[in-house]
Design a protein around this motif. Sequence first.
Motif, PDB file in Angstrom:
ATOM      1  N   GLN A 107      14.576 -18.792 -11.461  1.00  0.00           N
ATOM      2  CA  GLN A 107      14.535 -17.901 -12.621  1.00  0.00           C
ATOM      3  C   GLN A 107      15.677 -18.103 -13.604  1.00  0.00           C
ATOM      4  OE1 GLN A 107      11.862 -15.657 -13.012  1.00  0.00           O
ATOM      5  NE2 GLN A 107      11.092 -16.849 -11.285  1.00  0.00           N
ATOM      6  N   THR A 160      14.015  -9.484  -7.233  1.00  0.00           N
ATOM      7  CA  THR A 160      12.876 -10.403  -7.307  1.00  0.00           C
ATOM      8  C   THR A 160      11.529  -9.690  -7.330  1.00  0.00           C
ATOM      9  OG1 THR A 160      13.009 -10.666  -4.902  1.00  0.00           O
ATOM     10  CG2 THR A 160      14.127 -12.333  -6.255  1.00  0.00           C
ATOM     11  N   SER A 213       4.854 -16.076 -11.747  1.00  0.00           N
ATOM     12  CA  SER A 213       6.220 -16.222 -11.233  1.00  0.00           C
ATOM     13  C   SER A 213       7.187 -16.885 -12.214  1.00  0.00           C
ATOM     14  CB  SER A 213       6.215 -16.994  -9.915  1.00  0.00           C
ATOM     15  OG  SER A 213       5.726 -18.309 -10.102  1.00  0.00           O
ATOM     16  N   THR A 214       6.686 -17.322 -13.374  1.00  0.00           N
ATOM     17  CA  THR A 214       7.592 -17.827 -14.413  1.00  0.00           C
ATOM     18  C   THR A 214       8.105 -16.698 -15.301  1.00  0.00           C
ATOM     19  OG1 THR A 214       5.855 -18.240 -16.064  1.00  0.00           O
ATOM     20  CG2 THR A 214       6.293 -20.000 -14.466  1.00  0.00           C
ATOM     21  N   GLN A 263      12.365 -10.013 -16.236  1.00  0.00           N
ATOM     22  CA  GLN A 263      13.155 -11.217 -16.511  1.00  0.00           C
ATOM     23  C   GLN A 263      14.645 -10.910 -16.456  1.00  0.00           C
ATOM     24  OE1 GLN A 263      11.280 -12.048 -20.276  1.00  0.00           O
ATOM     25  NE2 GLN A 263       9.993 -13.673 -19.423  1.00  0.00           N
ATOM     26  N   GLY A 288       9.703 -13.752 -14.410  1.00  0.00           N
ATOM     27  CA  GLY A 288      10.662 -12.821 -13.835  1.00  0.00           C
ATOM     28  C   GLY A 288      10.198 -12.176 -12.552  1.00  0.00           C
ATOM     29  N   THR A 335      16.022 -10.360 -12.672  1.00  0.00           N
ATOM     30  CA  THR A 335      16.278 -11.504 -11.797  1.00  0.00           C
ATOM     31  C   THR A 335      17.725 -11.956 -11.898  1.00  0.00           C
ATOM     32  OG1 THR A 335      15.520 -13.078 -13.491  1.00  0.00           O
ATOM     33  CG2 THR A 335      13.897 -12.340 -11.855  1.00  0.00           C
TER      34      THR A 335
END
Length: 398
Positions: free
Chosen positions: A395, A86, A116-117, A78, A119, A81
Amino acid sequence: MIIRSKRIMTPLRTIDGYIEIDNGIIKRVSAGEPKTDNYEDYSDYIIMPGFIDLHVHGYGTGSLTHEKSMESVIRMGQSMTRQGVTSFLPTTGTDSLEATAEMMSAIDKAMDSWDSTKGAEILGAHLEGPFINKEYKGMQKEEYCIHPSIDIFKTMCESLPIERIQLMTMAPELDNALELISYLNENDVQISIGHSAATFDTIKKLKNFGLGGVTHMFSGMKGFHHRELGVAGSALYFDDLYCEFAKQTGLTVLPEAVDLTVKVKGFDRITLCSDAVGLGHVQEPFYHYIRKTEFVPCGDYVLLKNDNGNEKKLNRFSIEDMTEIEMGYLESVKNLVNINGFTLQNIMKIASENTAKYINQYHRKGSLEEKKDADIIVLDENLALIQSYVLGTPQINV
């Protein structure tokens, strides 16, 4: 979802156009205007593929090295990002086999829980050690540097399946190295030479068994001499070996050393990593001999005690505080642009394309092309990050 910009960087050229994303995958990269008014308009901002960090022990609000937990790996991703990263390989250090098992298990659990939520995507693990040379241990723990062993490695894999190990750093000159190199190569694990006293002849003999490159070029390796090229000279000599450079602070590797490597190798065999540790998350007092600073844990805070007498307390769960401690990936990119004169095309090559190719992920990562993952970053003219997308998921809350 559609992203529009006048500066979309593709492998061949920069286009004025748009990227269409469907279910996390790039469906189309086209020049011109979208055929709808429903799109994210980034106007003159730079759109390029997200960075891939293949060597990172911790960053920002999380540290695999110091916390050894699933949660710490997620927090790392997290935080990263916000530096344009990525996807990444959380990286173990040379520690006891028990501690290494903890780290590997944490990576395994984090991969299972990731979406994908949460990070940057976790592509697998990078094992830095324990099969490294004490002579070039650097900041690794000497008492845990051991000779290569397939049996020990297989035991390690009980904590993390070998299919999830993307990269291993090892010293190929150590006894029994060839057996392990061959085994790793057979199982599609990339191998980097690092923390190594290997000679030119050793690398020449073993290279074709599966040695792909070197870890943190010039650091933690036998240096160049005109009668013995060592690891550094071998990396320059052999065209197919990749040279990984860690974050460009100027403290460990001079910018001129990077330039020299580029002059010899070109950009096709250079990769950039952060090699960040997450120093804010130390569990016991730790003295950083390069920075001349002691890091002392204080609950949710860390106290920095500098040799010059200055002290500062920072919140280890604040990304703003933690960026004061350790240079992030994007800051390193800015230094390469501003000090070395790298172009954004050069950056795209070493931070996205080459990193994906090195671990055989270029079929889905590393460039903005149809049928690849929608891992995208948005930068302004000064290379400040505007947004990161992981599989098309934004992000950064703006």
